[in-house]
Enzyme design. Structure first.
Site, PDB file in Angstrom:
ATOM      1  N   LYS A  35       2.818   1.141  -1.584  1.00 26.91           N
ATOM      2  CA  LYS A  35       1.701   0.601  -0.796  1.00 26.91           C
ATOM      3  C   LYS A  35       2.078   0.470   0.673  1.00 26.91           C
ATOM      4  O   LYS A  35       1.339   0.886   1.555  1.00 26.91           O
ATOM      5  CB  LYS A  35       1.286  -0.775  -1.332  1.00 26.91           C
ATOM      6  N   THR A  36       3.242  -0.127   0.914  1.00 29.67           N
ATOM      7  CA  THR A  36       3.645  -0.347   2.300  1.00 29.67           C
ATOM      8  C   THR A  36       3.929   0.994   2.982  1.00 29.67           C
ATOM      9  O   THR A  36       3.581   1.205   4.150  1.00 29.67           O
ATOM     10  CB  THR A  36       4.880  -1.271   2.354  1.00 29.67           C
ATOM     11  N   ASP A 220      -1.420  -5.526   4.811  1.00 27.98           N
ATOM     12  CA  ASP A 220      -0.478  -5.394   3.682  1.00 27.98           C
ATOM     13  C   ASP A 220      -0.500  -6.705   2.882  1.00 27.98           C
ATOM     14  O   ASP A 220      -0.883  -7.751   3.405  1.00 27.98           O
ATOM     15  CB  ASP A 220       0.943  -5.135   4.225  1.00 27.98           C
ATOM     16  N   GLU A 221      -0.093  -6.684   1.636  1.00 31.94           N
ATOM     17  CA  GLU A 221      -0.023  -7.889   0.785  1.00 31.94           C
ATOM     18  C   GLU A 221      -1.352  -8.640   0.792  1.00 31.94           C
ATOM     19  O   GLU A 221      -1.394  -9.869   0.936  1.00 31.94           O
ATOM     20  CB  GLU A 221       1.096  -8.833   1.272  1.00 31.94           C
ATOM     21  N   GLN A 251       1.175  -9.822  -7.824  1.00 31.25           N
ATOM     22  CA  GLN A 251       2.157 -10.406  -6.905  1.00 31.25           C
ATOM     23  C   GLN A 251       1.555 -11.508  -6.043  1.00 31.25           C
ATOM     24  O   GLN A 251       2.083 -11.822  -4.984  1.00 31.25           O
ATOM     25  CB  GLN A 251       2.770  -9.324  -6.026  1.00 31.25           C
ATOM     26  N   ARG A 612      12.127  -6.394  -7.400  1.00 28.80           N
ATOM     27  CA  ARG A 612      12.857  -6.155  -6.141  1.00 28.80           C
ATOM     28  C   ARG A 612      14.062  -5.257  -6.386  1.00 28.80           C
ATOM     29  O   ARG A 612      14.630  -4.697  -5.452  1.00 28.80           O
ATOM     30  CB  ARG A 612      13.375  -7.474  -5.522  1.00 28.80           C
TER      31      ARG A 612
HETATM   32  P1  ATP Z   1       5.748  -3.938  -3.150  1.00 26.73           P
HETATM   33  O1  ATP Z   1       4.619  -4.126  -4.116  1.00 26.73           O
HETATM   34  O2  ATP Z   1       6.998  -4.500  -3.683  1.00 26.73           O
HETATM   35  O3  ATP Z   1       5.395  -4.380  -1.777  1.00 26.73           O
HETATM   36  P2  ATP Z   1       5.140  -1.248  -2.358  1.00 26.73           P
HETATM   37  O4  ATP Z   1       4.057  -0.805  -3.253  1.00 26.73           O
HETATM   38  O5  ATP Z   1       4.751  -1.667  -1.013  1.00 26.73           O
HETATM   39  O6  ATP Z   1       6.003  -2.347  -3.094  1.00 26.73           O
HETATM   40  P3  ATP Z   1       7.014   0.484  -1.032  1.00 26.73           P
HETATM   41  O7  ATP Z   1       7.917  -0.600  -0.562  1.00 26.73           O
HETATM   42  O8  ATP Z   1       6.093   1.108  -0.054  1.00 26.73           O
HETATM   43  O9  ATP Z   1       6.186  -0.069  -2.293  1.00 26.73           O
HETATM   44  O10 ATP Z   1       7.837   1.624  -1.752  1.00 26.73           O
HETATM   45  C1  ATP Z   1       8.845   1.338  -2.712  1.00 26.73           C
HETATM   46  C2  ATP Z   1      10.001   2.300  -2.565  1.00 26.73           C
HETATM   47  O11 ATP Z   1       9.615   3.595  -3.015  1.00 26.73           O
HETATM   48  C3  ATP Z   1      10.437   2.480  -1.115  1.00 26.73           C
HETATM   49  O12 ATP Z   1      11.822   2.635  -1.096  1.00 26.73           O
HETATM   50  C4  ATP Z   1       9.729   3.753  -0.715  1.00 26.73           C
HETATM   51  O13 ATP Z   1      10.396   4.400   0.334  1.00 26.73           O
HETATM   52  C5  ATP Z   1       9.793   4.568  -2.002  1.00 26.73           C
HETATM   53  N1  ATP Z   1       8.683   5.543  -2.130  1.00 26.73           N
HETATM   54  C6  ATP Z   1       7.364   5.288  -2.079  1.00 26.73           C
HETATM   55  N2  ATP Z   1       6.642   6.412  -2.256  1.00 26.73           N
HETATM   56  C7  ATP Z   1       7.526   7.423  -2.448  1.00 26.73           C
HETATM   57  C8  ATP Z   1       7.416   8.849  -2.683  1.00 26.73           C
HETATM   58  N3  ATP Z   1       6.235   9.463  -2.768  1.00 26.73           N
HETATM   59  N4  ATP Z   1       8.560   9.532  -2.823  1.00 26.73           N
HETATM   60  C9  ATP Z   1       9.770   8.931  -2.741  1.00 26.73           C
HETATM   61  N5  ATP Z   1       9.941   7.611  -2.521  1.00 26.73           N
HETATM   62  C10 ATP Z   1       8.837   6.860  -2.372  1.00 26.73           C
HETATM   63 MG    MG Z   2       4.959  -3.535  -0.007  1.00 31.98          MG
END
Ligand code: ATP
Ligand code: MG
Length: 731
Positions: A35-36, A220-221, A251, A612
């Site tokens: 997402k981020t 975000d969040e 979350q 995490r």
């Molecule tokens: P959270 O819910 O904990 O905030 P999130 O959904 O925001 O998580 P991110 O932090 O954006 O998730 O991504 C999680 C990890 O996966 C990061 O290390 C990111 O770089 C990696 N990642 C995300 N998408 C891809 C992709 N398409 N290919 C490879 N790595 C990825």
């Molecule tokens: Mg995130």
């Protein structure tokens, strides 16, 4: 135009989100699904493909640290700095708006931000003024009432006091508290948001200006927005436009502070034409970690429900350590970190996550004696120490004479012969004249009503503050801070102190000077909201001290172990994670274990913790724990028992959790992908999308809990896989 650099390492649904046509869009997806990452890429996309100027973008993140990181990433991608882009937390952005429009917001130019302990102190004073007994009217309850009203956009006049006398009394407290704040130019956290909201609501011209400016809004969040934050987003966007929000209902962990997970659902109604996209692949964690998290959160009933899968192998099992005592737990954790470092890992890859701040102390102690640098994120530690609060009181008084809580603190520390009687006289005069204590002191001196000694002491104090301001005005911030500390007499007071803490306190005061130096060199004026041409560093620093405390144990660049509460860990990831103190009463937290809604929030917090971890996860609890000065023999947390056995390795034989949740589903959690292949047998040949063809060597467990040890000769040998969570074709 070649945009592959924005899109090439994204999966299809992620790309769809990044390249979506302008308009309201929500991305609803589980932990670690990107997402981020998607939100960051969207900013780059807007600038590269939609010709958006940095000026037209407002992006809201969860912490200032996340904001700085996001800005850095976009700058690196676009290869130029993004001066006009606004990025920060809701509080940070609101603060920035108020600094720019202090007149329209009816604030003094040098208004000060109150942190939560200052706020409590002020509430206590109001209780005294109203002659209320603080046993019957606990300051925390009054503060909670005030904050809740503000989060719900209610000024005292908007609160409909029902017939309950208690409610009416709290309203009185709120009314008087707000008058005090307004008179002293003080703004608490809730007020930042409410004022900023009212600023736009009551000044259509300003609102139009910002609406025209911020064409693109990103949050975000989003699951942790509260009512006022949500309404603020709605007001700014006018319920339409390009609003891009990402969140995960599992979350939502700030319900206790008023965040409303329903906001994710409301979004679709309040923003007509809103699109919804889902991301389902997790890139962060190994299979075992992800499946354990999925199984855990499946015990919650109030969920929107999602699929989350990974094509990573199962990886190592989650290791559970049943410690004898809290000291043994800390020793175990530090020892494992040492092994990790010895094996070539970095200290900063290790995170110790706990439920309550008080748990940090024992880990700090153990880390210090192991000479292992560490850093605490977000705790109020440093800035909460008495000597630091004293010094800040002087700094704040220099910045704003009408800051009454700081006046009260500074006037009596170090003691300067101003007794309670004189202080009461000052307070009464201030109340009658509806003025600040500073003004009251001035008028009492002019009127000559103070006795000789008292008058002399008060005058000396007033002159001191004036001199501090006058003499330090032209200095750089760190020199200014050092000078104010020296001239205030605080340093001497601790030097003369016979107590052994004196030395430590002086070190802390010195640390404050380095903190201010670090602040100036490391802050991006744009993020902290000061005018880059004419920065008001003192005010900005004081705001920072109030907004974000702690963080100064190890130097900024130093490789150190990360300590923080589970709440602070949201959005972050670490290769090695220790989730400590998984004990009934501690986690789930004592007051939360009986009420279902609160229990579900605790479980979401557990889910945040587990997700995490990237590669290695430890869970631990102590069989005997001394906390807050008491010895307890807690039962292991029920959350330990909610993680399926097949993902667990016990470091030491342990008692099984005694407590099960009444509402826990009796059937096993639903698999997230794949099906349970009937009759998977040894020697069978199977195909896996990522690992290719393999041969089953061993099968254990049954039904959803079946796991299989499968040899994939072409892709690195045997691995444990859970057929219920991984698609396996029999060939
Ligand atoms: P959270 O819910 O904990 O905030 P999130 O959904 O925001 O998580 P991110 O932090 O954006 O998730 O991504 C999680 C990890 O996966 C990061 O290390 C990111 O770089 C990696 N990642 C995300 N998408 C891809 C992709 N398409 N290919 C490879 N790595 C990825
Ligand atoms: Mg995130």
């Amino acid at each position: 135009m070649d945009v592959s650099w924005i899109l090439n390492d994204l999966n299809e649904p992620q790309r769809a989100a990044v390249t979506a046509p302008l308009g309201p869009l929500r991305v609803l997806a589980g932990a670690g699904s990107g997402k981020t990452r998607v939100l960051t890429r969207r900013i780059a996309w807007l600038m590269a493909m939609e010709n958006a100027s940095p000026w037209s973008i407002l992006s809201v993140t969860f912490t200032n640290k996340a904001a700085a990181e996001m800005r850095g990433r976009v700058e690196a991608m676009l290869e130029h700095p993004l001066g006009g882009l606004w990025i920060g937390t809701f509080h940070g952005i609101a603060h920035r708006l108020l600094r720019q429009h202090w007149q329209e917001a009816r604030l003094p130019r040098s208004f000060q931000v109150l942190d939560s302990s200052d706020q409590t102190r002020l509430v206590k004073r109001v209780l005294r003024d109203l002659n209320l007994d603080d046993k019957k009217w606990p300051p925390q309850s009054a503060t909670h009432f005030i904050n809740r009203c503000k989060d719900d956009l209610q000024r005292p006049a908007d609160v409909i006091a029902d017939q309950k006398p208690a409610q009416r009394q709290y309203l009185n407290i709120y009314t008087l508290y707000q008058q005090e704040c307004d008179r002293s130019g003080l703004v608490d956290f809730g007020e930042l948001l409410l004022r900023a909201y009212e600023l736009w609501r009551d000044h259509p011209d300003l609102l139009t200006h910002y609406r025209e400016r911020f064409q693109h809004l990103l949050v975000d969040e989003f699951q942790d927005t509260n009512t006022i934050q949500y309404q603020w987003v709605r007001l700014l966007s006018g319920g339409q436009g390009d609003v891009f929000v990402v969140g995960d209902d599992d979350q939502c962990v700030y319900g206790f502070r008023g965040s409303k997970v329903e906001n994710i659902q409301r979004f679709a109604d309040d923003f007509p034409g809103a699109q919804t996209l889902r991301l389902e692949q997790n890139y962060r964690s190994t299979g075992a970690i992800l499946h354990a998290a999925n199984a855990l959160i499946a015990h919650n009933t109030a969920r929107l429900g999602k699929n989350l899968w990974t094509d990573a192998g199962l990886g190592e099992p989650i290791q559970i350590y049943a410690a004898y005592t809290e000291t043994d737990e800390a020793r175990f954790v530090v020892e494992r970190i040492r092994q990790w470092v010895e094996a070539g890992g970095k200290r900063r890859e290790a995170a110790i996550l706990y439920r309550s701040n008080a748990q940090s102390r024992i880990f700090e102690e153990t880390l210090i004696s192991a000479a292992m640098p560490y850093r605490i994120y977000g705790g109020l530690r440093f800035f909460e120490r008495a000597e630091i609060k004293d010094a800040l009181a002087y700094l704040r008084l220099v910045a704003n004479r009408h800051d009454d809580p700081s006046f009260e603190r500074a006037v009596s520390t170090p003691p300067r012969g101003i007794g309670e009687r004189t202080l009461d006289l000052l307070r009464n005069t201030a109340r009658t004249a509806n003025s600040s204590l500073w003004q009251a002191a001035g008028s009492l001196l002019t009127a000559g009503v103070l006795g000789g000694r008292a008058a002399h002491a008060v005058r000396t104090f007033i002159n001191l503050i004036e001199a501090l301001d006058h003499e330090s005005r032209r200095l750089l911030l760190p020199d200014r801070v050092a000078q104010i500390i020296a001239l205030s007499g605080l340093r001497d007071m601790h030097e003369e102190s016979k107590l052994d803490k004196g030395e430590m306190r002086i070190e802390n005061l010195e640390e404050l000077v380095s903190a201010s130096a670090g602040f100036v060199t490391q802050s991006d004026p744009v993020i902290i909201g000061v005018d880059p041409n004419e920065p008001d560093w003192l005010n900005a620093f004081l705001t920072q001290a109030a907004l974000e405390s702690g963080e100064r144990q190890a130097g900024p660049g130093e490789d150190c172990v990360q300590l923080m509460t589970l709440h602070m860990a949201k959005g972050l990831e670490f290769p090695l994670v220790f989730l400590v103190g998984w004990e009934e009463g501690l986690f789930p937290h004592g007051r939360s274990s009986t009420e279902e809604r609160q229990l579900e929030e605790e479980r979401r917090l557990a889910y945040v913790g587990v997700t995490r971890a990237q590669t290695r996860l430890y869970l631990s609890y102590a069989e005997s724990r001394r906390l807050y000065g008491q010895e307890n023999h807690p039962a292991p947390s029920r959350f330990v028992g909610e993680i399926p056995e097949e993902f667990i390795h016990d470091v030491r034989a342990r008692a099984k959790p005694r407590i099960r949740v009444a509402t826990a589903p009796t059937s096993p959690p639903k698999p997230v992908s794949g099906t349970v292949p009937a009759g998977l047998r040894p020697r069978q040949r199977v195909r896996h999308a990522k690992f290719g063809e393999g041969v089953v060597l061993k099968v254990e467990g049954e039904g959803y809990h079946t796991r299989a040890w499968i040899d994939f000769p072409k892709t690195g040998g045997p691995k444990w896989l859970i057929p219920a969570y991984t698609k396996l074709d029999i060939v």
